[in-house]
Design a protein around this motif. Structure first.
Motif, PDB file in Angstrom:
ATOM      1  N   GLU A 124       6.842  35.752  81.533  1.00 45.46           N
ATOM      2  CA  GLU A 124       7.732  35.064  80.607  1.00 45.46           C
ATOM      3  C   GLU A 124       8.271  33.782  81.225  1.00 45.46           C
TER       4      GLU A 124
ATOM      5  N   GLU B 148       6.306  25.958  78.695  1.00 41.59           N
ATOM      6  CA  GLU B 148       6.846  25.370  77.475  1.00 41.59           C
ATOM      7  C   GLU B 148       7.810  24.225  77.806  1.00 41.59           C
TER       8      GLU B 148
ATOM      9  N   GLU C 127       5.574  31.270  81.223  1.00 45.48           N
ATOM     10  CA  GLU C 127       5.392  30.717  79.878  1.00 45.48           C
ATOM     11  C   GLU C 127       6.524  29.757  79.530  1.00 45.48           C
ATOM     12  N   LYS C 128       7.763  30.160  79.872  1.00 49.41           N
ATOM     13  CA  LYS C 128       8.903  29.305  79.577  1.00 49.41           C
ATOM     14  C   LYS C 128       8.829  28.008  80.375  1.00 49.41           C
TER      15      LYS C 128
END
Length: 517
Positions: free
Chosen positions: A496, A503, A499-500
């Motif tokens: 996560e 992003e 991914e963050k």
């Protein structure tokens, strides 16, 4: 941080501590290091909780028996790989048994214990380091020490060696003057030195001579004692040998027949009986001779009276016949014999009364033929006396033969009594041996029951430990599952984050592009 209270508990502490450490393994690294330090401190501290337990009372063993000196570790831990020592401080070398690296070190052992000491190897895994001592000797008595050098813990066991045997009573002699009997008591194979006492049938102590004690080459004592006893109501006497320090008593009883006490007066009574029988026989013979002589004298007196009357009648009827002169009468008196025991009082022509030892009669004048007849009668009477004497001698020989037969019979009776006593003693020994065997069997049964109980306890403990192990395994599986979950969560969290971050970087790039535009 709070640590568990069961960390040093005596039962299964290492399992619980291991499970607790596994649970704490999911903590951050600093905490795991602190847990390891605490574990090392606890293990060093828990070593002080181990103890070697020995008997509180001395162990009593008989000579030539096999015994076990008990010593075990609490809490129970496998000590098969450790160094174990059994020593006696008063010996040089002091080592009785040494167990090192799973082997018996015979080289350092005291020579007097060579081949006689061993451990219960199957019990080492349960913390039992008891010593088995075979063929116990009197020199084995003393204080023993069981020791584990690695743990620096020890325990002492005191061994007391005893030896007992039943006494034997024998007839030592008879005092013919006082009519008392001398008894002797012997007992061999005692340790320590015992005491000897004599008791009568009512349990009263008898005064005896000093006890003779001899110590043999095997360090065992032999005691003997004598006592002189007189005739009593029961004639039963007991020899008691006892050792107060080891509370051991052995005794033997004997019954002395009345004939042993009366035997001293037997010969005097027998001699008096023989003398009285001889006197009685002589008195009977003398009375018979007196009666015979009285009868003979009566017949002779009657015959002499008849001859006197015939002579008077003949002198009255024939006055012309020649009278006997005084000289012829004197010559006839010289030729005549007066048959009497005492000497004649007078030698007158007329017959004079003569006193005999048995009778008093008047002896007439007799001719030579009459004298020969009387002499022949005396010879016959002397012959009869000789025959009576021979009969008395034969009776005396018969009495002696009967006396010898009686003595032989008494000897046989004594031999039979001794054999009976021996058989009684053997029966008593057999009974005692049977009793000891029963006691030993009972002891073995008790020991078997104890072992069975201990085995049951061990089984229960094993079952508990298995259950706890199963619980710990389950808990370990749970902890592994939780750890796997935490690892997955961490991986998910990392993904996560990645991914963050991606992003965020993409947004940053977009913002940068927008700003450039």
């Amino acid at each position: 941080m709070i640590y568990p209270l069961w960390a040093c508990s005596p039962l299964n502490s290492h399992i619980k501590l291991q499970n607790w450490l596994l649970q704490m393994a999911v903590l951050p690294p600093l905490r795991t290091v602190s847990v390891l330090v605490v574990h090392l401190l606890l293990t060093s501290f828990c070593r002080g909780q181990f103890k070697l337990i020995g008997p509180t009372q001395p162990v009593v063993a008989r000579v030539s028996d096999d015994i076990i000196l008990p010593c075990h570790l609490e809490p129970a831990v496998d000590v098969g790989a450790k160094t174990l020592e059994w020593t006696r401080p008063d010996l040089k070398p002091r080592f009785v048994f040494v167990w090192r690296a799973g082997q018996d070190h015979v080289n350092v052992k005291n020579p007097s214990y060579e081949g006689r000491t061993s451990l219960l190897i199957g019990e080492l895994k349960h913390g039992n380091i008891s010593l088995k001592l075979s063929k116990v000797k009197t020199s084995d008595e003393g204080r023993y020490k069981c020791y584990i050098p690695e743990m620096k813990i020890d325990s002492t066991v005191e061994l007391v060696v005893v030896a007992v045997s039943s006494p034997v009573i024998s007839l030592s002699g008879i005092d013919q003057n006082s009519g008392r009997v001398v008894l002797q008591c012997n007992s061999t194979g005692w340790y320590p030195e015992p005491e000897v006492f004599w008791l009568d049938g009512e349990g009263n102590l008898l005064s005896a001579g000093p006890t003779e004690t001899v110590r043999g080459p095997d360090d065992l004592y032999t005691v003997s004692s004598r006592v002189t006893v007189e005739k009593r109501h029961s004639n039963s006497f007991t020899c008691r040998v006892q050792q107060n320090h080891i509370n051991q008593i052995r005794e033997t009883q004997i019954h002395v027949p009345d004939s042993f006490f009366d035997q001293s007066n037997f010969f005097t009574i027998l001699g008096l009986a023989v003398v009285l029988a001889f006197i009685l026989a002589l008195s009977i013979l003398l009375s018979l001779l007196c009666v015979r002589r009285r009868k003979k004298n009566k017949t002779e007196n009657s015959h002499s009276d008849e001859t006197d009357q015939g002579q008077n009648n003949h002198s009255r009827g024939a006055k012309g016949e020649e009278q006997i002169s005084a000289e012829e009468r004197q010559t006839m008196m010289q030729e005549s014999v007066q048959m009497q025991d005492p000497p004649v009082q007078s030698t007158s022509v007329s017959s004079a009364p003569v006193q005999s030892s048995c009778f008093s009669i008047k002896w007439p004048l007799v001719t030579r033929q009459r004298f020969k007849e009387e002499k022949q009668k005396l010879k016959e009477e002397q012959q009869e006396l000789k025959e009576e004497q021979q009969k008395l001698k034969a009776e005396q020989q018969k009495l002696k033969a009967e006396q010898q037969r009686r003595e032989k019979a008494e000897n046989k009776i004594q031999i039979m009594e001794k054999e009976l006593q021996k058989s009684k003693k053997e029966k008593q020994k057999l009974k005692k041996e049977q009793q000891t065997l029963k006691e030993e069997l009972q002891k073995l049964k008790d020991e078997q029951q104890k072992l069975e109980k201990e085995q049951q306890k061990l089984k229960k403990e094993q079952q508990k430990s298995e259950k706890e192990q199963q619980k710990s395994e389950k808990e370990q599986q749970k902890s592994e599952k939780e750890q796997q979950k935490s690892e997955k969560e961490q991986q998910n969290f990392k993904e996560e984050l990645k991914e963050k971050t991606r992003e965020f970087q993409a947004e940053k790039e977009k913002d940068v592009v927008a700003e450039k535009e």
